[in-house]
Design a protein around this motif. Structure first.
Motif, PDB file in Angstrom:
ATOM      1  N   SER A 115      18.179  49.362   1.271  1.00 19.67           N
ATOM      2  CA  SER A 115      18.519  48.030   1.802  1.00 19.67           C
ATOM      3  C   SER A 115      17.245  47.243   2.066  1.00 19.67           C
ATOM      4  O   SER A 115      16.184  47.821   2.326  1.00 19.67           O
ATOM      5  CB  SER A 115      19.334  48.163   3.094  1.00 19.67           C
ATOM      6  N   ASP A 116      17.361  45.900   2.022  1.00 19.69           N
ATOM      7  CA  ASP A 116      16.184  45.051   2.245  1.00 19.69           C
ATOM      8  C   ASP A 116      16.515  43.778   3.025  1.00 19.69           C
ATOM      9  O   ASP A 116      15.911  42.726   2.818  1.00 19.69           O
ATOM     10  CB  ASP A 116      15.521  44.689   0.907  1.00 19.69           C
ATOM     11  N   ASP A 117      17.479  43.866   3.954  1.00 21.22           N
ATOM     12  CA  ASP A 117      17.905  42.688   4.712  1.00 21.22           C
ATOM     13  C   ASP A 117      17.066  42.419   5.965  1.00 21.22           C
ATOM     14  O   ASP A 117      17.298  41.432   6.659  1.00 21.22           O
ATOM     15  CB  ASP A 117      19.374  42.824   5.133  1.00 21.22           C
ATOM     16  N   SER A 118      16.115  43.302   6.282  1.00 19.05           N
ATOM     17  CA  SER A 118      15.276  43.111   7.462  1.00 19.05           C
ATOM     18  C   SER A 118      13.932  43.768   7.214  1.00 19.05           C
ATOM     19  O   SER A 118      13.765  44.553   6.265  1.00 19.05           O
ATOM     20  CB  SER A 118      15.929  43.740   8.695  1.00 19.05           C
ATOM     21  N   LEU A 119      12.967  43.458   8.066  1.00 17.98           N
ATOM     22  CA  LEU A 119      11.653  44.088   7.931  1.00 17.98           C
ATOM     23  C   LEU A 119      11.764  45.600   8.051  1.00 17.98           C
ATOM     24  O   LEU A 119      11.137  46.350   7.289  1.00 17.98           O
ATOM     25  CB  LEU A 119      10.701  43.545   8.995  1.00 17.98           C
ATOM     26  N   GLN A 120      12.554  46.059   9.017  1.00 15.79           N
ATOM     27  CA  GLN A 120      12.724  47.494   9.192  1.00 15.79           C
ATOM     28  C   GLN A 120      13.322  48.127   7.944  1.00 15.79           C
ATOM     29  O   GLN A 120      12.883  49.194   7.497  1.00 15.79           O
ATOM     30  CB  GLN A 120      13.606  47.776  10.409  1.00 15.79           C
ATOM     31  N   GLN A 121      14.318  47.469   7.368  1.00 15.37           N
ATOM     32  CA  GLN A 121      14.936  48.010   6.162  1.00 15.37           C
ATOM     33  C   GLN A 121      13.959  48.002   4.988  1.00 15.37           C
ATOM     34  O   GLN A 121      13.955  48.936   4.169  1.00 15.37           O
ATOM     35  CB  GLN A 121      16.195  47.220   5.816  1.00 15.37           C
ATOM     36  N   ILE A 122      13.142  46.975   4.881  1.00 15.68           N
ATOM     37  CA  ILE A 122      12.154  46.918   3.807  1.00 15.68           C
ATOM     38  C   ILE A 122      11.170  48.081   3.940  1.00 15.68           C
ATOM     39  O   ILE A 122      10.873  48.785   2.966  1.00 15.68           O
ATOM     40  CB  ILE A 122      11.407  45.570   3.821  1.00 15.68           C
ATOM     41  N   GLU A 123      10.690  48.309   5.163  1.00 15.76           N
ATOM     42  CA  GLU A 123       9.750  49.412   5.383  1.00 15.76           C
ATOM     43  C   GLU A 123      10.420  50.761   5.135  1.00 15.76           C
ATOM     44  O   GLU A 123       9.830  51.653   4.504  1.00 15.76           O
ATOM     45  CB  GLU A 123       9.197  49.335   6.804  1.00 15.76           C
ATOM     46  N   THR A 124      11.656  50.905   5.608  1.00 20.47           N
ATOM     47  CA  THR A 124      12.381  52.162   5.395  1.00 20.47           C
ATOM     48  C   THR A 124      12.639  52.399   3.917  1.00 20.47           C
ATOM     49  O   THR A 124      12.523  53.532   3.423  1.00 20.47           O
ATOM     50  CB  THR A 124      13.710  52.150   6.166  1.00 20.47           C
ATOM     51  N   SER A 125      12.979  51.348   3.181  1.00 23.97           N
ATOM     52  CA  SER A 125      13.244  51.507   1.750  1.00 23.97           C
ATOM     53  C   SER A 125      11.981  51.933   1.007  1.00 23.97           C
ATOM     54  O   SER A 125      12.046  52.757   0.076  1.00 23.97           O
ATOM     55  CB  SER A 125      13.807  50.214   1.161  1.00 23.97           C
ATOM     56  N   GLN A 138       1.277  57.119  -0.614  1.00 23.51           N
ATOM     57  CA  GLN A 138       1.198  55.711  -1.034  1.00 23.51           C
ATOM     58  C   GLN A 138       2.172  54.859  -0.234  1.00 23.51           C
ATOM     59  O   GLN A 138       1.853  53.721   0.139  1.00 23.51           O
ATOM     60  CB  GLN A 138       1.489  55.585  -2.528  1.00 23.51           C
ATOM     61  N   ALA A 139       3.368  55.385   0.025  1.00 19.14           N
ATOM     62  CA  ALA A 139       4.366  54.635   0.790  1.00 19.14           C
ATOM     63  C   ALA A 139       3.883  54.405   2.219  1.00 19.14           C
ATOM     64  O   ALA A 139       4.039  53.302   2.766  1.00 19.14           O
ATOM     65  CB  ALA A 139       5.696  55.385   0.792  1.00 19.14           C
ATOM     66  N   ARG A 140       3.306  55.428   2.821  1.00 10.87           N
ATOM     67  CA  ARG A 140       2.813  55.268   4.197  1.00 10.87           C
ATOM     68  C   ARG A 140       1.697  54.226   4.252  1.00 10.87           C
ATOM     69  O   ARG A 140       1.656  53.409   5.177  1.00 10.87           O
ATOM     70  CB  ARG A 140       2.315  56.613   4.735  1.00 10.87           C
ATOM     71  N   ARG A 141       0.810  54.253   3.274  1.00 13.09           N
ATOM     72  CA  ARG A 141      -0.282  53.261   3.259  1.00 13.09           C
ATOM     73  C   ARG A 141       0.265  51.852   3.063  1.00 13.09           C
ATOM     74  O   ARG A 141      -0.218  50.897   3.691  1.00 13.09           O
ATOM     75  CB  ARG A 141      -1.286  53.597   2.145  1.00 13.09           C
ATOM     76  N   PRO A 256       6.565  34.269  -3.727  1.00 21.30           N
ATOM     77  CA  PRO A 256       7.252  35.493  -3.308  1.00 21.30           C
ATOM     78  C   PRO A 256       8.294  35.300  -2.196  1.00 21.30           C
ATOM     79  O   PRO A 256       8.898  36.273  -1.768  1.00 21.30           O
ATOM     80  CB  PRO A 256       6.096  36.321  -2.755  1.00 21.30           C
ATOM     81  N   ILE A 257       8.490  34.065  -1.708  1.00 19.19           N
ATOM     82  CA  ILE A 257       9.262  33.861  -0.476  1.00 19.19           C
ATOM     83  C   ILE A 257      10.642  34.518  -0.535  1.00 19.19           C
ATOM     84  O   ILE A 257      11.072  35.177   0.413  1.00 19.19           O
ATOM     85  CB  ILE A 257       9.426  32.360  -0.169  1.00 19.19           C
ATOM     86  N   LEU A 258      11.365  34.347  -1.636  1.00 13.14           N
ATOM     87  CA  LEU A 258      12.724  34.868  -1.717  1.00 13.14           C
ATOM     88  C   LEU A 258      12.784  36.309  -2.204  1.00 13.14           C
ATOM     89  O   LEU A 258      13.868  36.836  -2.448  1.00 13.14           O
ATOM     90  CB  LEU A 258      13.576  33.973  -2.620  1.00 13.14           C
ATOM     91  N   HIS A 259      11.625  36.950  -2.346  1.00 11.05           N
ATOM     92  CA  HIS A 259      11.576  38.332  -2.809  1.00 11.05           C
ATOM     93  C   HIS A 259      11.319  39.264  -1.630  1.00 11.05           C
ATOM     94  O   HIS A 259      10.183  39.386  -1.158  1.00 11.05           O
ATOM     95  CB  HIS A 259      10.460  38.509  -3.847  1.00 11.05           C
ATOM     96  N   ALA A 260      12.353  39.912  -1.172  1.00 14.24           N
ATOM     97  CA  ALA A 260      12.144  40.950  -0.160  1.00 14.24           C
ATOM     98  C   ALA A 260      11.385  42.094  -0.823  1.00 14.24           C
ATOM     99  O   ALA A 260      11.601  42.389  -1.992  1.00 14.24           O
ATOM    100  CB  ALA A 260      13.487  41.451   0.363  1.00 14.24           C
ATOM    101  N   GLY A 261      10.497  42.726  -0.074  1.00 14.68           N
ATOM    102  CA  GLY A 261       9.762  43.839  -0.657  1.00 14.68           C
ATOM    103  C   GLY A 261       8.344  43.917  -0.152  1.00 14.68           C
ATOM    104  O   GLY A 261       8.023  43.386   0.918  1.00 14.68           O
ATOM    105  N   PRO A 262       7.455  44.556  -0.906  1.00 12.92           N
ATOM    106  CA  PRO A 262       6.096  44.836  -0.431  1.00 12.92           C
ATOM    107  C   PRO A 262       5.257  43.603  -0.102  1.00 12.92           C
ATOM    108  O   PRO A 262       4.292  43.706   0.649  1.00 12.92           O
ATOM    109  CB  PRO A 262       5.472  45.612  -1.600  1.00 12.92           C
ATOM    110  N   ARG A 263       5.614  42.429  -0.672  1.00  9.11           N
ATOM    111  CA  ARG A 263       4.822  41.222  -0.398  1.00  9.11           C
ATOM    112  C   ARG A 263       5.362  40.425   0.784  1.00  9.11           C
ATOM    113  O   ARG A 263       5.043  39.244   0.935  1.00  9.11           O
ATOM    114  CB  ARG A 263       4.779  40.352  -1.652  1.00  9.11           C
ATOM    115  N   VAL A 264       6.133  41.068   1.642  1.00 12.63           N
ATOM    116  CA  VAL A 264       6.742  40.356   2.761  1.00 12.63           C
ATOM    117  C   VAL A 264       5.682  39.810   3.717  1.00 12.63           C
ATOM    118  O   VAL A 264       5.875  38.750   4.327  1.00 12.63           O
ATOM    119  CB  VAL A 264       7.746  41.285   3.496  1.00 12.63           C
ATOM    120  N   GLY A 265       4.558  40.492   3.859  1.00  8.39           N
ATOM    121  CA  GLY A 265       3.486  39.981   4.702  1.00  8.39           C
ATOM    122  C   GLY A 265       2.905  38.692   4.160  1.00  8.39           C
ATOM    123  O   GLY A 265       2.607  37.758   4.910  1.00  8.39           O
TER     124      GLY A 265
END
Length: 289
Positions: A115-125, A138-141, A256-265
């Motif tokens: 899931s990618d509906d929140s920051l927590q979900q993005i990190e968990t995914s 790599q995921a932890r970094r 990247p605005i509408l792309h949930a994922g690693p570039r959320v920052g």
């Protein structure tokens, strides 16, 4: 059913051969991604060479443009997926009840849904995908990098006054970012009071009467893209809106605005800079003193 049984047997055979082969397990995988956020995560984790198929909406990084297309997370093309002989199919939880996803499961193809509906979900995914493809470090970094980016922006905005803001993704009808989305969460971190958050929907349809009454001080309009003049005629008709009066209607690029994922920052910084440019202007001015 004969075709399904044959495909299932082929899939299980390919998966067994992959597991039995020597070398790094991640390098042996054949991964199909059904969502842009998943594709970006796989490439950010260094698994790009293992991706053999992507969704029709995947466009980042540039390498994905030459990969086979397999539909989307809600309308996956079962035949196209099977033809790629995947050892793993990764999609979104929203598609868990989609007929093709159930078929892939029943045929023995390994399917991972995130899931990618929140920051927590993005990190968990990111962590879940990393664990599944044997790229936990790599995921932890990557998650730590995202958290560092967000913390730095939060610190920069610590003393700014929240602004009433509206974020739109379309004009016909007027579709806004509502509560329960990662974009609403980014707006709150960016010290914005989202005027659409109380609409009770993730993507509410708003009337101009409502927008005028709520008097947003900043409008982020995806219909404008990065060209401020593209929707100027639309907003000029409503000079009573503070954002229009003060020339604080800004366009933003979908990527990247509408792309949930690693570039959320990165997305958060873009949004925060539009809502609170003074936080960056102040820092720039201080650097010259």
């Amino acid at each position: 059913m004969g075709l399904y049984r044959l495909a299932a047997a082929a899939a299980l055979c390919a998966y067994a051969l992959a597991l039995a082969s020597p070398g790094n397990a991640a390098a042996r995988m054949r991964i199909v991604s059904l969502a842009p956020s998943v594709t970006e995560t796989l490439f950010a984790l260094g698994a790009g060479p293992d991706v053999v198929g992507v969704s029709q909406y995947c466009d980042y990084p540039p390498q994905v443009r030459d990969l086979p297309r397999v539909g989307s997370f809600l309308t996956p093309n079962l035949e196209a997926i099977i033809a790629l002989r995947p050892t793993l199919v990764v999609g979104l939880e929203l598609s868990s009840d989609v007929r093709q996803i159930r078929a892939l499961n029943s045929m023995g193809y390994p399917v991972l849904l995130v899931s990618d509906d929140s920051l927590q979900q993005i990190e968990t995914s990111i962590e879940t995908v990393g664990a599944r493809i044997n790229r936990q470090p790599q995921a932890r970094r990557l998650v730590a990098q995202i958290q560092t980016q967000i913390a730095a922006i939060q610190q920069r905005l610590a003393n700014v006054k929240p602004e009433r803001a509206l974020m739109l993704v379309g004009h016909q009808p007027i579709v806004a970012v509502g509560a329960g989305t990662y974009l609403d969460e980014l707006m709150r971190i960016a010290r914005a009071d989202n005027i659409a958050a109380n609409a009770g929907q993730q993507w509410p349809h708003l009337s101009m009467e409502y927008i005028i009454a709520m008097r947003p001080e900043v409008v982020l309009d995806g219909s404008m893209g990065t060209d401020p003049s593209s929707s100027s005629g639309f907003w000029e008709r409503y000079p009573a809106i503070p954002a229009v009066r003060d020339h604080r209607v800004f366009g933003y690029a979908e990527d990247p605005i509408l792309h949930a994922g690693p570039r959320v920052g990165q997305s958060l910084e873009i949004i925060a800079r539009m809502i609170h440019p003074e936080a960056w202007d102040r820092a720039a001015g201080g650097a010259h003193n």
